[in-house]
Design a protein around this motif. Sequence first.
Motif, PDB file in Angstrom:
ATOM      1  N   MET A   1       0.825  -1.180   0.000  1.00  0.00           N
ATOM      2  CA  MET A   1       0.000   0.000   0.000  1.00  0.00           C
ATOM      3  C   MET A   1       0.878   1.256   0.000  1.00  0.00           C
ATOM      4  N   ALA A   2       1.967   1.260   0.784  1.00  0.00           N
ATOM      5  CA  ALA A   2       2.842   2.430   0.848  1.00  0.00           C
ATOM      6  C   ALA A   2       3.434   2.735  -0.524  1.00  0.00           C
ATOM      7  N   HIS A   3       3.907   1.712  -1.214  1.00  0.00           N
ATOM      8  CA  HIS A   3       4.460   1.937  -2.550  1.00  0.00           C
ATOM      9  C   HIS A   3       3.390   2.482  -3.499  1.00  0.00           C
ATOM     10  N   GLY A   4       2.162   2.039  -3.341  1.00  0.00           N
ATOM     11  CA  GLY A   4       1.065   2.551  -4.152  1.00  0.00           C
ATOM     12  C   GLY A   4       0.842   4.038  -3.925  1.00  0.00           C
ATOM     13  N   LEU A   5       1.179   4.520  -2.728  1.00  0.00           N
ATOM     14  CA  LEU A   5       1.076   5.940  -2.396  1.00  0.00           C
ATOM     15  C   LEU A   5       2.388   6.678  -2.661  1.00  0.00           C
ATOM     16  N   ARG A   6       3.328   5.981  -3.293  1.00  0.00           N
ATOM     17  CA  ARG A   6       4.656   6.532  -3.617  1.00  0.00           C
ATOM     18  C   ARG A   6       5.437   6.937  -2.369  1.00  0.00           C
ATOM     19  N   LEU A   7       5.298   6.148  -1.330  1.00  0.00           N
ATOM     20  CA  LEU A   7       6.057   6.344  -0.092  1.00  0.00           C
ATOM     21  C   LEU A   7       7.200   5.342  -0.045  1.00  0.00           C
ATOM     22  N   LYS A   8       8.268   5.697   0.632  1.00  0.00           N
ATOM     23  CA  LYS A   8       9.385   4.780   0.847  1.00  0.00           C
ATOM     24  C   LYS A   8       9.045   3.874   2.020  1.00  0.00           C
ATOM     25  N   THR A  13      17.882 -10.710  11.956  1.00  0.00           N
ATOM     26  CA  THR A  13      18.291 -12.035  11.462  1.00  0.00           C
ATOM     27  C   THR A  13      18.349 -12.038   9.933  1.00  0.00           C
ATOM     28  N   ALA A  14      19.052 -13.029   9.387  1.00  0.00           N
ATOM     29  CA  ALA A  14      19.148 -13.184   7.933  1.00  0.00           C
ATOM     30  C   ALA A  14      17.772 -13.455   7.333  1.00  0.00           C
ATOM     31  N   ASP A  15      16.954 -14.222   8.019  1.00  0.00           N
ATOM     32  CA  ASP A  15      15.610 -14.514   7.512  1.00  0.00           C
ATOM     33  C   ASP A  15      14.768 -13.247   7.425  1.00  0.00           C
ATOM     34  N   GLN A  16      14.887 -12.381   8.431  1.00  0.00           N
ATOM     35  CA  GLN A  16      14.149 -11.118   8.391  1.00  0.00           C
ATOM     36  C   GLN A  16      14.632 -10.261   7.217  1.00  0.00           C
ATOM     37  N   LEU A  17      15.937 -10.251   6.984  1.00  0.00           N
ATOM     38  CA  LEU A  17      16.484  -9.480   5.877  1.00  0.00           C
ATOM     39  C   LEU A  17      15.980 -10.017   4.536  1.00  0.00           C
ATOM     40  N   LYS A  18      15.946 -11.347   4.407  1.00  0.00           N
ATOM     41  CA  LYS A  18      15.458 -11.957   3.167  1.00  0.00           C
ATOM     42  C   LYS A  18      14.008 -11.567   2.888  1.00  0.00           C
ATOM     43  N   SER A  19      13.205 -11.463   3.935  1.00  0.00           N
ATOM     44  CA  SER A  19      11.792 -11.129   3.737  1.00  0.00           C
ATOM     45  C   SER A  19      11.590  -9.657   3.377  1.00  0.00           C
ATOM     46  N   CYS A  20      12.654  -8.872   3.424  1.00  0.00           N
ATOM     47  CA  CYS A  20      12.582  -7.440   3.089  1.00  0.00           C
ATOM     48  C   CYS A  20      13.152  -7.187   1.705  1.00  0.00           C
ATOM     49  N   GLY A  21      12.878  -8.051   0.769  1.00  0.00           N
ATOM     50  CA  GLY A  21      13.423  -7.922  -0.579  1.00  0.00           C
ATOM     51  C   GLY A  21      13.118  -6.582  -1.212  1.00  0.00           C
ATOM     52  N   SER A  39      11.375  -5.580  -3.646  1.00  0.00           N
ATOM     53  CA  SER A  39       9.990  -5.253  -4.008  1.00  0.00           C
ATOM     54  C   SER A  39       9.145  -4.916  -2.784  1.00  0.00           C
ATOM     55  N   ARG A  40       9.661  -5.216  -1.585  1.00  0.00           N
ATOM     56  CA  ARG A  40       8.896  -4.969  -0.365  1.00  0.00           C
ATOM     57  C   ARG A  40       9.407  -3.756   0.411  1.00  0.00           C
ATOM     58  N   CYS A  41      10.750  -3.591   0.475  1.00  0.00           N
ATOM     59  CA  CYS A  41      11.329  -2.526   1.291  1.00  0.00           C
ATOM     60  C   CYS A  41      12.365  -1.739   0.492  1.00  0.00           C
TER      61      CYS A  41
END
Length: 64
Positions: free
Chosen positions: A1-8, A16-24, A26-28
């Motif tokens: 939704m944030a990206h849809g509003l052109r927000l960073k 953790t590495a797993d948390q970093l992976k989930s922030c790819g 396209s997401r963050c």
Amino acid sequence: MAHGLRLKVVAEGVETADQLKSCGPSRCDAVQGYFLHRPLPKEEVADILNRNRLDRGARSAIRV
């Protein structure tokens, strides 16, 4: 939704590495947390940034 509003989108508290992976990409747009680096005093941050700028041939220094 944030990206849809052109927000960073910034993921905070990545520990953790797993948390970093989930922030790819396209997401963050950015991440921060202990997994990447411990918190630093502003003087140390300025030193690190200045070293990187000098390595890249920048002319002006960052001041705090």
